[in-house]
Design a protein around this motif. Structure first.
Motif, PDB file in Angstrom:
ATOM      1  N   VAL A  14      24.276  17.061 -58.204  1.00 34.15           N
ATOM      2  CA  VAL A  14      23.172  17.940 -57.796  1.00 34.15           C
ATOM      3  C   VAL A  14      22.186  18.165 -58.936  1.00 34.15           C
ATOM      4  O   VAL A  14      21.062  18.605 -58.694  1.00 34.15           O
ATOM      5  CB  VAL A  14      23.684  19.299 -57.272  1.00 34.15           C
ATOM      6  N   ILE A  15      22.576  17.871 -60.174  1.00 41.04           N
ATOM      7  CA  ILE A  15      21.646  18.037 -61.294  1.00 41.04           C
ATOM      8  C   ILE A  15      20.860  16.760 -61.578  1.00 41.04           C
ATOM      9  O   ILE A  15      20.090  16.691 -62.516  1.00 41.04           O
ATOM     10  CB  ILE A  15      22.353  18.525 -62.575  1.00 41.04           C
ATOM     11  N   SER A  16      21.036  15.765 -60.749  1.00 40.89           N
ATOM     12  CA  SER A  16      20.315  14.508 -60.899  1.00 40.89           C
ATOM     13  C   SER A  16      19.044  14.561 -60.060  1.00 40.89           C
ATOM     14  O   SER A  16      19.062  14.274 -58.875  1.00 40.89           O
ATOM     15  CB  SER A  16      21.206  13.360 -60.433  1.00 40.89           C
ATOM     16  N   ASP A  17      17.947  14.920 -60.694  1.00 40.83           N
ATOM     17  CA  ASP A  17      16.698  15.057 -59.940  1.00 40.83           C
ATOM     18  C   ASP A  17      15.588  14.135 -60.440  1.00 40.83           C
ATOM     19  O   ASP A  17      14.475  14.191 -59.974  1.00 40.83           O
ATOM     20  CB  ASP A  17      16.220  16.506 -59.965  1.00 40.83           C
ATOM     21  N   THR A  18      15.898  13.251 -61.383  1.00 42.37           N
ATOM     22  CA  THR A  18      14.866  12.382 -61.936  1.00 42.37           C
ATOM     23  C   THR A  18      14.838  11.007 -61.283  1.00 42.37           C
ATOM     24  O   THR A  18      13.977  10.207 -61.586  1.00 42.37           O
ATOM     25  CB  THR A  18      15.094  12.178 -63.445  1.00 42.37           C
ATOM     26  N   GLY A  19      15.800  10.721 -60.433  1.00 47.22           N
ATOM     27  CA  GLY A  19      15.890   9.397 -59.833  1.00 47.22           C
ATOM     28  C   GLY A  19      16.691   8.426 -60.680  1.00 47.22           C
ATOM     29  O   GLY A  19      16.988   7.325 -60.254  1.00 47.22           O
ATOM     30  N   ALA A  20      17.030   8.825 -61.890  1.00 49.66           N
ATOM     31  CA  ALA A  20      17.829   7.975 -62.785  1.00 49.66           C
ATOM     32  C   ALA A  20      19.275   8.421 -62.706  1.00 49.66           C
ATOM     33  O   ALA A  20      19.763   9.139 -63.566  1.00 49.66           O
ATOM     34  CB  ALA A  20      17.309   8.079 -64.211  1.00 49.66           C
ATOM     35  N   VAL A  33      31.055   2.934 -57.897  1.00 51.27           N
ATOM     36  CA  VAL A  33      29.910   3.519 -58.594  1.00 51.27           C
ATOM     37  C   VAL A  33      28.737   2.567 -58.414  1.00 51.27           C
ATOM     38  O   VAL A  33      28.866   1.357 -58.628  1.00 51.27           O
ATOM     39  CB  VAL A  33      30.199   3.711 -60.105  1.00 51.27           C
ATOM     40  N   ARG A  34      27.579   3.124 -58.013  1.00 53.63           N
ATOM     41  CA  ARG A  34      26.385   2.290 -57.825  1.00 53.63           C
ATOM     42  C   ARG A  34      25.146   3.020 -58.319  1.00 53.63           C
ATOM     43  O   ARG A  34      25.128   4.248 -58.455  1.00 53.63           O
ATOM     44  CB  ARG A  34      26.211   1.892 -56.366  1.00 53.63           C
ATOM     45  N   ASP A  35      24.103   2.279 -58.567  1.00 53.31           N
ATOM     46  CA  ASP A  35      22.799   2.823 -58.956  1.00 53.31           C
ATOM     47  C   ASP A  35      22.148   3.397 -57.703  1.00 53.31           C
ATOM     48  O   ASP A  35      21.980   2.688 -56.707  1.00 53.31           O
ATOM     49  CB  ASP A  35      21.948   1.704 -59.541  1.00 53.31           C
ATOM     50  N   SER A  36      21.765   4.653 -57.743  1.00 50.96           N
ATOM     51  CA  SER A  36      21.210   5.290 -56.543  1.00 50.96           C
ATOM     52  C   SER A  36      19.858   4.711 -56.140  1.00 50.96           C
ATOM     53  O   SER A  36      19.456   4.829 -54.990  1.00 50.96           O
ATOM     54  CB  SER A  36      21.082   6.805 -56.755  1.00 50.96           C
TER      55      SER A  36
END
Length: 73
Positions: A14-20, A33-36
């Motif tokens: 939920v703290i991932s808001d930069t797209g990275a 595990v994958r790159d969003s």
């Protein structure tokens, strides 16, 4: 049984808001595990339960702190 990543419930922080960020999912006893940003396009890294527990335990213990990794690299 082989993991079915197409039907897995993917989650990201939920703290991932930069797209990275990365997403994780569970299927057939494995953690993926994958790159969003590359859903369905990139590779999925697969880890056993033991591998995932060792990694997340290390994260909790601060063994993979970014600043420390940067110093050693």
């Amino acid at each position: 049984m082989k993991p079915d990543w197409n039907t897995a419930a993917w989650r990201k922080s939920v703290i991932s808001d930069t797209g990275a960020c990365v997403e994780v999912a569970h299927s057939a006893g494995m953690v993926g595990v994958r790159d969003s940003k590359a859903r369905g396009q990139g590779s999925i890294l697969e880890f056993t339960e033991a591998e995932w527990r060792a990694f997340t335990g290390g994260v909790r213990n601060g063994e993979f702190d970014y600043d420390e990794l940067r110093k050693s690299g």
